[in-house]
Design an enzyme around this catalytic site. Structure first.
Site, PDB file in Angstrom:
ATOM      1  N   LYS A  51       0.354  -1.240  -0.041  1.00 35.69           N
ATOM      2  CA  LYS A  51      -0.605  -0.105  -0.188  1.00 35.69           C
ATOM      3  C   LYS A  51       0.784   1.495   0.043  1.00 35.69           C
ATOM      4  O   LYS A  51       0.686   2.190  -0.229  1.00 35.69           O
ATOM      5  CB  LYS A  51      -1.136   0.024   1.043  1.00 35.69           C
ATOM      6  CG  LYS A  51      -1.916  -1.585   1.549  1.00 35.69           C
ATOM      7  CD  LYS A  51      -3.117  -2.104   2.644  1.00 35.69           C
ATOM      8  CE  LYS A  51      -3.543  -2.511   1.972  1.00 35.69           C
ATOM      9  NZ  LYS A  51      -4.270  -3.206   3.406  1.00 35.69           N
ATOM     10  N   GLN A  95      -4.862  -1.852   9.202  1.00 34.58           N
ATOM     11  CA  GLN A  95      -4.040  -2.919   8.910  1.00 34.58           C
ATOM     12  C   GLN A  95      -4.721  -3.979   9.610  1.00 34.58           C
ATOM     13  O   GLN A  95      -5.089  -4.117  11.147  1.00 34.58           O
ATOM     14  CB  GLN A  95      -2.775  -2.770   9.021  1.00 34.58           C
ATOM     15  CG  GLN A  95      -2.869  -4.326   7.902  1.00 34.58           C
ATOM     16  CD  GLN A  95      -3.189  -4.684   6.639  1.00 34.58           C
ATOM     17  OE1 GLN A  95      -2.965  -3.775   5.638  1.00 34.58           O
ATOM     18  NE2 GLN A  95      -3.735  -5.789   5.998  1.00 34.58           N
ATOM     19  N   ASP A 118     -11.318   2.688   3.312  1.00 39.77           N
ATOM     20  CA  ASP A 118     -11.318   1.147   3.537  1.00 39.77           C
ATOM     21  C   ASP A 118     -13.130   0.916   2.758  1.00 39.77           C
ATOM     22  O   ASP A 118     -13.276  -0.093   2.843  1.00 39.77           O
ATOM     23  CB  ASP A 118     -11.013   0.342   4.773  1.00 39.77           C
ATOM     24  CG  ASP A 118      -9.339  -0.357   4.099  1.00 39.77           C
ATOM     25  OD1 ASP A 118      -9.609  -0.867   3.861  1.00 39.77           O
ATOM     26  OD2 ASP A 118      -8.916  -0.977   5.651  1.00 39.77           O
TER      27      ASP A 118
END
Ligand code: NDP
Length: 285
Positions: A51, A95, A118
């Site tokens: 990422k 994460q 997200d």
């Protein structure tokens, strides 16, 4: 025909890279993604590296915040509220999975909806299901772009999604429904899964079981998207679809690796730019 997620994502990232200078000129700064990682789970570390690398590639700002495995829930939540308040941060990603002593739901809920790149915050999930403006979760968003890249019309098709997780199965089913597919969601209690899958003009496998979708489950000519990432005994990565035999029947099929994985990361970049451009996607934070 192979749906080359790597090539598609590279071309999308090139477009974003080309837009960065224009965004900087117009708004005085570039979009900024903050990624928080807790502990040193090797898979999570590798995803996070990917990422940050993608953010560097497209030329956006990124911040990596590394917290120890034993960080308290309170300390993580206060880091999030600090980032929520930081006007130079557009996207916040924590994460997952988190260590057991931390309540994941509390952490997701703590992220400002406007910075939830997200798309996991309950307000974003609700907005998605209500058909309102929202941040669409990265993997499902990437899957739709991959299907659209084939030129196959989604409207009117039978789509089968195998898997009903909150991060892949359910949202991708909703996105297919929005595009007027007739959608079936299959799962571990589905009876005669093979027969259900064989009906699918569009088959999305998001299970997490190596090669469980065998060729006899694929309708000739179908679009097959393999979301699974499974590391098998010899250390290689395989998908949920038995790629070789299935590819002989499918009209279009995505490989693993090089399929959904790179598209997921690219959609994260896209979501960060969207959050930068519109600070409050669902209008309440
Ligand atoms: P989950 O474990 O949360 O969900 C798996 C789903 O598969 C569940 O709904 C489960 O059904 C269903 N399932 C399990 N066994 C069977 C079976 N025998 N027959 C039919 N359905 C079954 O997984 P995720 O959705 O998080 O991830 C799925 C896969 O996708 C994993 O390999 C993951 O690594 C990968 N992934 C890849 C991403 C990428 O960027 N490429 C991103 C996210 C995930 P039930 O609900 O009944 O238990």
């Amino acid at each position: 025909m192979i749906i080359d997620g790597k090539a598609l994502s590279l071309s999308l990232k090139e477009d974003m890279k080309a837009r960065m200078a224009e965004l900087e000129n117009k708004y005085g700064r570039r979009p900024c993604l903050s990624v928080i990682i807790v502990g040193d789970n090797p898979a999570s570390r590798s995803y996070v590296r990917g990422k940050i690398k993608a953010a560097e590639f497209v030329g956006m700002e990124s911040r990596l915040i590394e917290l120890p495995q034993d960080v308290s829930e309170g300390a993580l939540l206060s880091k999030i509220s600090e980032l929520n308040a930081d006007e130079k941060v557009d996207g916040i990603l924590v994460q997952l999975p988190l260590p057991e002593h931390i309540d994941e739901d509390k952490v997701i809920d703590a992220i400002a909806v406007a910075k939830d790149v997200d798309g996991f915050h309950p307000s974003n999930v609700a907005a998605l299901w209500l058909g309102r403006k929202c941040t669409v979760p990265c993997t499902p968003k990437g899957i739709i772009k991959m299907i659209e890249s084939t030129g196959v019309e989604i409207a009117g098709k039978k789509a089968v999604v195998v898997g009903r997780s909150n991060i892949v199965g359910k949202p991708v089913a909703k996105l297919l429904l929005d595009r007027n597919a007739t959608v079936t969601i299959a799962h571990s209690r589905t009876k005669d899964l093979a027969a259900v899958c064989r009906e699918a003009d569009i088959l999305v496998a998001a299970v997490g079981r190596p090669k469980m979708i065998t060729a006899d489950m694929v309708k000739p000519g179908a679009v097959v998207i393999d979301v699974g990432i499974n590391r098998v005994a010899d250390g290689t990565l395989v998908g949920d679809v038995d790629f070789g035999p299935a590819s002989e029947l499918a009209g279009y099929i995505s490989p693993v690796p090089g399929g959904v994985g790179p598209m997921t990361i690219t959609m994260l970049m896209e979501n960060t730019i969207e959050c930068f451009l519109s600070k409050s996607p669902v209008g309440n934070v």
